[in-house]
Design a protein around this motif. Structure first.
Motif, PDB file in Angstrom:
ATOM      1  N   ALA A 473      -5.351  -7.532   1.521  1.00 29.07           N
ATOM      2  CA  ALA A 473      -6.287  -6.758   2.354  1.00 29.07           C
ATOM      3  C   ALA A 473      -6.526  -5.383   1.729  1.00 29.07           C
ATOM      4  O   ALA A 473      -7.667  -4.900   1.678  1.00 29.07           O
ATOM      5  N   ASN A 474      -5.465  -4.771   1.236  1.00 28.38           N
ATOM      6  CA  ASN A 474      -5.617  -3.440   0.646  1.00 28.38           C
ATOM      7  C   ASN A 474      -6.467  -3.451  -0.614  1.00 28.38           C
ATOM      8  O   ASN A 474      -7.211  -2.502  -0.886  1.00 28.38           O
ATOM      9  N   GLU A 475      -6.364  -4.537  -1.385  1.00 30.36           N
ATOM     10  CA  GLU A 475      -7.194  -4.627  -2.581  1.00 30.36           C
ATOM     11  C   GLU A 475      -8.667  -4.806  -2.187  1.00 30.36           C
ATOM     12  O   GLU A 475      -9.560  -4.243  -2.820  1.00 30.36           O
ATOM     13  N   ILE A 476      -8.912  -5.573  -1.135  1.00 30.01           N
ATOM     14  CA  ILE A 476     -10.294  -5.756  -0.661  1.00 30.01           C
ATOM     15  C   ILE A 476     -10.847  -4.416  -0.161  1.00 30.01           C
ATOM     16  O   ILE A 476     -11.980  -4.036  -0.460  1.00 30.01           O
ATOM     17  N   ILE A 477     -10.016  -3.697   0.588  1.00 32.43           N
ATOM     18  CA  ILE A 477     -10.440  -2.386   1.103  1.00 32.43           C
ATOM     19  C   ILE A 477     -10.771  -1.438  -0.049  1.00 32.43           C
ATOM     20  O   ILE A 477     -11.764  -0.716  -0.022  1.00 32.43           O
ATOM     21  N   ARG A 478      -9.926  -1.494  -1.080  1.00 25.25           N
ATOM     22  CA  ARG A 478     -10.150  -0.621  -2.232  1.00 25.25           C
ATOM     23  C   ARG A 478     -11.526  -0.892  -2.847  1.00 25.25           C
ATOM     24  O   ARG A 478     -12.299   0.023  -3.135  1.00 25.25           O
ATOM     25  N   ALA A 479     -11.846  -2.180  -3.007  1.00 26.98           N
ATOM     26  CA  ALA A 479     -13.124  -2.550  -3.617  1.00 26.98           C
ATOM     27  C   ALA A 479     -14.299  -2.180  -2.708  1.00 26.98           C
ATOM     28  O   ALA A 479     -15.341  -1.717  -3.178  1.00 26.98           O
ATOM     29  N   ILE A 480     -14.120  -2.370  -1.411  1.00 26.05           N
ATOM     30  CA  ILE A 480     -15.191  -2.037  -0.456  1.00 26.05           C
ATOM     31  C   ILE A 480     -15.446  -0.525  -0.476  1.00 26.05           C
ATOM     32  O   ILE A 480     -16.590  -0.067  -0.540  1.00 26.05           O
ATOM     33  N   ASN A 481     -14.363   0.253  -0.435  1.00 22.99           N
ATOM     34  CA  ASN A 481     -14.520   1.712  -0.454  1.00 22.99           C
ATOM     35  C   ASN A 481     -15.233   2.182  -1.720  1.00 22.99           C
ATOM     36  O   ASN A 481     -16.092   3.061  -1.674  1.00 22.99           O
ATOM     37  N   LEU A 482     -14.854   1.548  -2.826  1.00 23.47           N
ATOM     38  CA  LEU A 482     -15.437   1.933  -4.107  1.00 23.47           C
ATOM     39  C   LEU A 482     -16.928   1.625  -4.125  1.00 23.47           C
ATOM     40  O   LEU A 482     -17.742   2.421  -4.576  1.00 23.47           O
ATOM     41  N   HIS A 483     -17.286   0.463  -3.588  1.00 26.06           N
ATOM     42  CA  HIS A 483     -18.678   0.018  -3.665  1.00 26.06           C
ATOM     43  C   HIS A 483     -19.561   0.698  -2.623  1.00 26.06           C
ATOM     44  O   HIS A 483     -20.696   1.084  -2.919  1.00 26.06           O
ATOM     45  N   TYR A 484     -19.064   0.825  -1.416  1.00 22.66           N
ATOM     46  CA  TYR A 484     -19.915   1.319  -0.325  1.00 22.66           C
ATOM     47  C   TYR A 484     -19.692   2.798  -0.009  1.00 22.66           C
ATOM     48  O   TYR A 484     -20.325   3.346   0.896  1.00 22.66           O
ATOM     49  N   GLY A 485     -18.753   3.429  -0.717  1.00 21.60           N
ATOM     50  CA  GLY A 485     -18.508   4.846  -0.444  1.00 21.60           C
ATOM     51  C   GLY A 485     -17.860   5.080   0.906  1.00 21.60           C
ATOM     52  O   GLY A 485     -17.906   6.185   1.453  1.00 21.60           O
ATOM     53  N   SER A 486     -17.255   4.047   1.444  1.00 21.43           N
ATOM     54  CA  SER A 486     -16.573   4.190   2.725  1.00 21.43           C
ATOM     55  C   SER A 486     -15.164   4.724   2.484  1.00 21.43           C
ATOM     56  O   SER A 486     -14.700   4.795   1.342  1.00 21.43           O
ATOM     57  N   THR A 487     -14.491   5.113   3.547  1.00 21.84           N
ATOM     58  CA  THR A 487     -13.101   5.573   3.414  1.00 21.84           C
ATOM     59  C   THR A 487     -12.216   4.816   4.403  1.00 21.84           C
ATOM     60  O   THR A 487     -11.516   5.395   5.224  1.00 21.84           O
ATOM     61  N   ILE A 488     -12.291   3.499   4.298  1.00 21.91           N
ATOM     62  CA  ILE A 488     -11.449   2.648   5.152  1.00 21.91           C
ATOM     63  C   ILE A 488      -9.990   2.836   4.720  1.00 21.91           C
ATOM     64  O   ILE A 488      -9.690   2.777   3.535  1.00 21.91           O
ATOM     65  N   PRO A 489      -9.096   3.078   5.666  1.00 24.28           N
ATOM     66  CA  PRO A 489      -7.691   3.298   5.287  1.00 24.28           C
ATOM     67  C   PRO A 489      -6.993   2.014   4.858  1.00 24.28           C
ATOM     68  O   PRO A 489      -7.441   0.906   5.183  1.00 24.28           O
ATOM     69  N   VAL A 490      -5.898   2.202   4.138  1.00 26.12           N
ATOM     70  CA  VAL A 490      -5.127   1.029   3.718  1.00 26.12           C
ATOM     71  C   VAL A 490      -4.238   0.549   4.858  1.00 26.12           C
ATOM     72  O   VAL A 490      -3.896   1.290   5.776  1.00 26.12           O
ATOM     73  N   VAL A 491      -3.889  -0.722   4.759  1.00 26.68           N
ATOM     74  CA  VAL A 491      -3.025  -1.367   5.741  1.00 26.68           C
ATOM     75  C   VAL A 491      -1.571  -1.001   5.436  1.00 26.68           C
ATOM     76  O   VAL A 491      -1.199  -0.880   4.273  1.00 26.68           O
ATOM     77  N   ASP A 492      -0.780  -0.827   6.466  1.00 27.49           N
ATOM     78  CA  ASP A 492       0.649  -0.596   6.265  1.00 27.49           C
ATOM     79  C   ASP A 492       1.338  -1.940   6.000  1.00 27.49           C
ATOM     80  O   ASP A 492       1.649  -2.683   6.924  1.00 27.49           O
ATOM     81  N   VAL A 493       1.543  -2.228   4.735  1.00 30.49           N
ATOM     82  CA  VAL A 493       2.133  -3.511   4.336  1.00 30.49           C
ATOM     83  C   VAL A 493       3.490  -3.726   5.015  1.00 30.49           C
ATOM     84  O   VAL A 493       3.818  -4.836   5.453  1.00 30.49           O
ATOM     85  N   ASN A 494       4.240  -2.640   5.123  1.00 29.87           N
ATOM     86  CA  ASN A 494       5.611  -2.753   5.653  1.00 29.87           C
ATOM     87  C   ASN A 494       5.662  -3.048   7.155  1.00 29.87           C
ATOM     88  O   ASN A 494       6.731  -3.248   7.714  1.00 29.87           O
TER      89      ASN A 494
END
Lengths: 502, 411
Positions: A473-494
């Motif tokens: 999920a965090n890798e998807i968020i990273r790509a989405i933020n990069l592409h769309y200029g959004s600042t979706i936070p990362v998921v707490d894996v732990n």
């Protein structure tokens, strides 16, 4: 003494002090997360430990994404949850201790969640997570597919409704699409028994590699359909299937000279195979010689269907050398298309339960017990090995791994081109999985790709643990933020559960 | 599966222990706390046994006893970055540093003193639930340090006095951190390290009345290094993995740094006195935190974690106002920079530069008895923190308040 009370009261005031640090508000950039739908297969559904169960669905990566999207305008996220946590339509794996004291996956001892699991839940939809375990890209626009897949059957409004029609029954503003893994994974997990389809062949057998042409056509149709209402999204490509624990856990050379059940047999085995090895040399295939190391580890004996079948020649040579006809024929049949494994070959996870054990089927068919030991005297069957390339005499034999990799690259090229054409985000999960081989850390926890201990892959060796899905999920968020200029936070894996140990 | 699974190498206990708030506790006297933590140059009371033993000969009169305690409430917030998907917050119990001083003026020149005080210490509790993403780094740490200091001070002449004390230091540490292994009920593993150590050091100082208005103080407290040689390490993990985490002992070493102070007092008029002070704190000696276990396995390995703290200079400013014969009022400020360098964040010491404000009062009940109270408040900077070795990144801020009370009695 009333000052003492004053002091007490002021201490209470002191205790209420706290930092004024507040989280920053995430933004959606050019994307609109109001209504999010996740398209995909088992990975999207939250499948783990060899089956689908409720808590796995609750912690599916799309649900994690939706929780994060909610910080930036995302709406409700509805999933077609199963009623129980034991797995359906088969029980999940859990870690158990074997009689020899080693840890390994065993079938959960509880009762299967049959009640209500197979019930069609279309009426309670539409759903935001429409991941269907087992579905291939080429199945996505196929009417009637639901009749062959109980997971799809739960979700469609009629058996003839396509997965795509079901998924788009309520158009979304944002999609993630992670389709295509099963178009090559079935072939790979099946040890490469299937074939590579071409043209517009639509195979019902799921252990083939899908036709690139058909894959491209279907992928195009799916994404075009999703995008027709102006929605945006992220297309997730296919990880190299050969990097997952299902293929990397069982070594090609597990036979240990120090093993009391194997070591003392080595001299006898080598003496027995010596005559056969002369035949291989005589036939110009010295690479096929079968030799077990007297110290350390030795490779498994495997069947490789891509090798030239030398059965007849071997029988002829052995007969000429004075072997009884029946024995010469048996040797030819057994060893005409086999070799010892190399580091380029991948043993599938289920092979661990048959290696070095007598092959009952072969024995029943008349093979003497001492020649029916899987991987030692009896070549490990095709379905247990995804073969690598092999130099066989003067010819270079291309293996099954190469076919899987070629297909993965072709499918990923289609996905990348589609993302480019639509202006959608591309999530290079293939590259990300490759990077995971070296391990990764999250807030002090080290994750890796090794089976069980790595923490990312569940007990089926293919699908994620809930923490593994969080990393995805965090890798998807990273790509989405990069592409769309959004600042979706990362998921707490732990935050998510890991594998439970006895 | 006939393979032994070599479970989870190296991900455990890879980093670890210690304290918080730069983990110095600058609360060894009520007047002193109230004046921004400064007291090297001004000799008001026998808390100078800690702040400047050189001033004891001036402050000791007859036989005196001095007792004070503080209640500290500190909270730290961690917010993940770049944008906040999760936060963690400490839930620390009130910590209570205390001081006990005894003094006896032997003759015109010589004063004897004895101090029991808590110069370092910290309790940080981030919690052990899955709401705390940092729990595999640290769940909880309690660091305690009590010093015992017999002291002698000598009045060299009208203006100059000197003093020195031997420090016997006792320390203990308890720390707990999560282990990412789950039992069949989903309960997570935990590792607990508990150790004690003793050490010695010294504390010395000079105090000088430069003229009617100016006083000067210089003091030096040596480093005290705690070497834990046989701490207890216990691990709660799923039973199938118990052999991987044997109960064992550990050794570790923690420095309590040297502190050198220079202070200047200025008597503005009969009522108002000001004091400026600078402390040098030798945190540079805290280079790494290493744990060595008596029994190691493939999963329980010796660990070393870089700390590489840096020396800091603390600046303090205090004011003392003699309101009338019975009442003294005090206030102060200080800039207390963090010794933790960027990139070395560890949640056991969630430290950031702090600016603190203080105030207090002393009420003379009689010629024999003084009652004292102080107030301390700080809110650290909001600091971007990260530690690549642990892949942790976020923003932190700590707020702390403390209330102190004390009483002194002159026999």
């Amino acid at each position: 003494m009333k000052h003492i009370y004053l002091l007490g009261a002021s201490l209470l005031v002191l205790a209420s002090c706290k930092p004024n640090l507040e989280p920053t508000k995430p933004t959606s950039g050019d994307a609109n997360f109001t209504s999010y739908v996740a398209i995909g297969n088992s990975l999207t559904a939250g499948y783990a430990d060899g089956t689908l169960y409720r808590s796995g669905q609750i912690n599916s990566y799309p649900n994690m994404l939706a929780e994060m999207f909610a910080f930036a305008g995302g709406g409700d996220f509805k999933q077609p949850l199963l009623p129980g946590d034991a797995g359906w339509p088969s029980l999940k794996y859990v870690l158990g201790v074997s009689s020899t004291g080693s840890l390994g996956p065993t079938t959960y001892s509880g009762t299967m969640d049959t009640a209500g699991s197979g019930t069609n839940v279309y009426a309670a939809g539409p759903y935001n997570n429409v991941g269907i375990p087992g579905i291939r890209c080429i199945d996505y626009i196929m009417p009637g597919y639901a009749t062959a897949n109980p997971y799809a059957a739960r979700l469609v409004n009629s058996p003839m409704q396509t997965a795509l029609a079901m998924a788009t029954s309520k158009p979304a503003t944002f999609y993630t699409v992670w389709l295509g893994a099963n178009d090559v994974l079935g072939y790979a997990t099946g040890g490469g028994v299937g074939t590579v389809n071409t043209g517009v062949t639509y195979p019902t057998a799921t252990n083939n590699i899908s036709s690139t042409t058909l894959f491209g056509f279907c992928y195009d149709s799916v994404v075009n359909n999703l995008a027709r209402t102006g929605a945006k999204g992220a297309l997730i490509n296919i990880p190299d299937v050969t990097s997952i624990p299902y293929f990397t856990t069982v070594p090609y050379n597990p036979l240990n000279a120090a093993d009391p059940n194997f070591g003392p047999q080595i001299a006898t085995l080598n003496a027995q195979f010596a005559q056969l090895n002369q035949v291989f040399t005589a036939l110009g295939k010295p690479e096929r010689k079968i030799i077990f190391n007297t110290t350390g580890l030795s490779p498994l004996l495997i069947k490789d269907k891509n090798l030239t079948d030398l059965s007849a020649q071997m029988t002829t040579v052995l007969t000429a050398a004075g072997l009884p006809a029946a024995q010469a024929t048996l040797y030819g049949q057994l060893y005409g298309q086999c070799r010892q494994a190399t580091a380029a070959d991948l043993m599938v996870l289920p092979s661990s339960s048959v290696i070095a054990k007598p092959n009952a089927t072969a024995i029943a068919a008349g093979v003497p017990q001492q020649l029916a030991i899987n991987g030692v005297t009896y070549p490990l069957e095709d379905r247990f090995v995804l073969t690598g390339d092999f130099k066989d005499g003067t010819s270079n034999v291309s293996g099954e791994i190469a076919l899987a990799k070629t297909a993965t690259a072709a499918f990923n090229a289609i996905i990348a081109a589609k993302a480019q054409a639509k202006g959608w985000a591309l999530v290079d999960m293939n590259k990300f999985f490759a990077s995971l081989q070296a391990g990764m850390k999250f807030n002090g926890v080290t994750f890796g790709v090794s089976f069980v201990s790595g923490g990312l892959f569940s007990l089926d060796g293919v699908h994620g643990t809930q923490r593994g899905y969080a990393v995805v999920a965090n890798e998807i968020i990273r790509a989405i933020n990069l592409h769309y200029g959004s600042t979706i936070p990362v998921v707490d894996v732990n935050k998510y559960p890991g594998i439970k140990f006895p | 599966m006939k393979r032994k699974l070599s479970i989870i190498t190296s991900l455990l206990l890879s980093s670890s222990v210690v304290f918080a708030g730069g983990f110095q506790v600058n609360m060894q006297g009520v007047r002193q706390v109230a004046m921004g933590g400064s007291s090297t140059a001004l000799a008001y009371d026998i808390a100078s046994i800690f702040y400047n033993p050189g001033a004891l000969a001036k402050t000791a009169k007859g036989t005196q006893v001095y007792l004070s305690a503080n209640g500290i409430f500190a909270k730290t917030t961690f917010v993940s970055t770049p944008t906040a998907g999760y936060t963690s917050q400490t839930d620390n119990p009130m910590s209570t540093p205390f001081n006990l001083y005894l003094s006896h003026k032997l003759n015109d020149k010589i004063a004897l003193g004895f101090g029991v005080y808590t110069p370092f210490g910290s309790t940080v509790n981030w919690g052990n639930t899955n709401a705390n993403s940092l729990r595999y780094l640290i769940e909880k740490i309690e660091l305690r340090n009590i010093n015992f200091q017999p002291t002698i001070s000598y009045q060299v002449n009208d203006k100059v006095s000197i003093g020195a004390g031997l420090v016997y230091a006792t320390g203990s540490v308890v720390l707990e951190k999560g282990i990412p292994l789950f039992d069949p009920n989903g309960k997570e593993g935990v590792g607990r390290l508990e150790g004690k150590a003793n050490s010695i050091g010294f504390n010395m100082g000079v105090h000088a009345q430069l003229n009617d208005r100016l006083t000067l103080g210089v003091s030096y407290r040596s480093q005290v290094r705690f070497d834990i040689t046989s701490g207890d390490a216990t691990f709660t993990v799923p039973s199938s993995l118990a052999a991987n985490f044997p109960t064992t002992t550990f050794s570790a070493s923690l420095p309590m740094p040297q502190v050198a102070s220079l202070g200047l007092g200025y008597k503005v008029n009969n009522k108002l006195t000001l004091q400026g002070e600078m402390n040098f704190v030798g945190w540079e000696s805290y280079k790494s935190l290493d744990f060595t276990y008596a029994k190691t396995t493939t999963t329980l390995m010796n660990s070393t974690s870089a700390r590489n703290w840096e020396n800091v200079f603390i600046f303090r400013l205090g004011a003392h106002y003699q309101y009338n014969d019975r009442l003294e009022l005090m206030a102060g400020i200080a800039r207390d920079p963090s010794p933790v360098k960027d990139g070395y964040f560890s949640p056991e010491t969630p430290d950031a530069n702090r600016f603190l404000t203080t105030a207090g009062l002393v009420y003379k009940v009689s010629d024999k008895i003084n009652l004292m109270a102080s107030y301390y408040y700080t809110q650290t900077d909001q600091r971007e923190v990260y530690n690549n070795a642990d892949a942790v990144k976020g923003k932190i801020q700590t707020a702390a308040v403390a209330g102190g009370i004390g009483v002194s009695y002159k026999f």
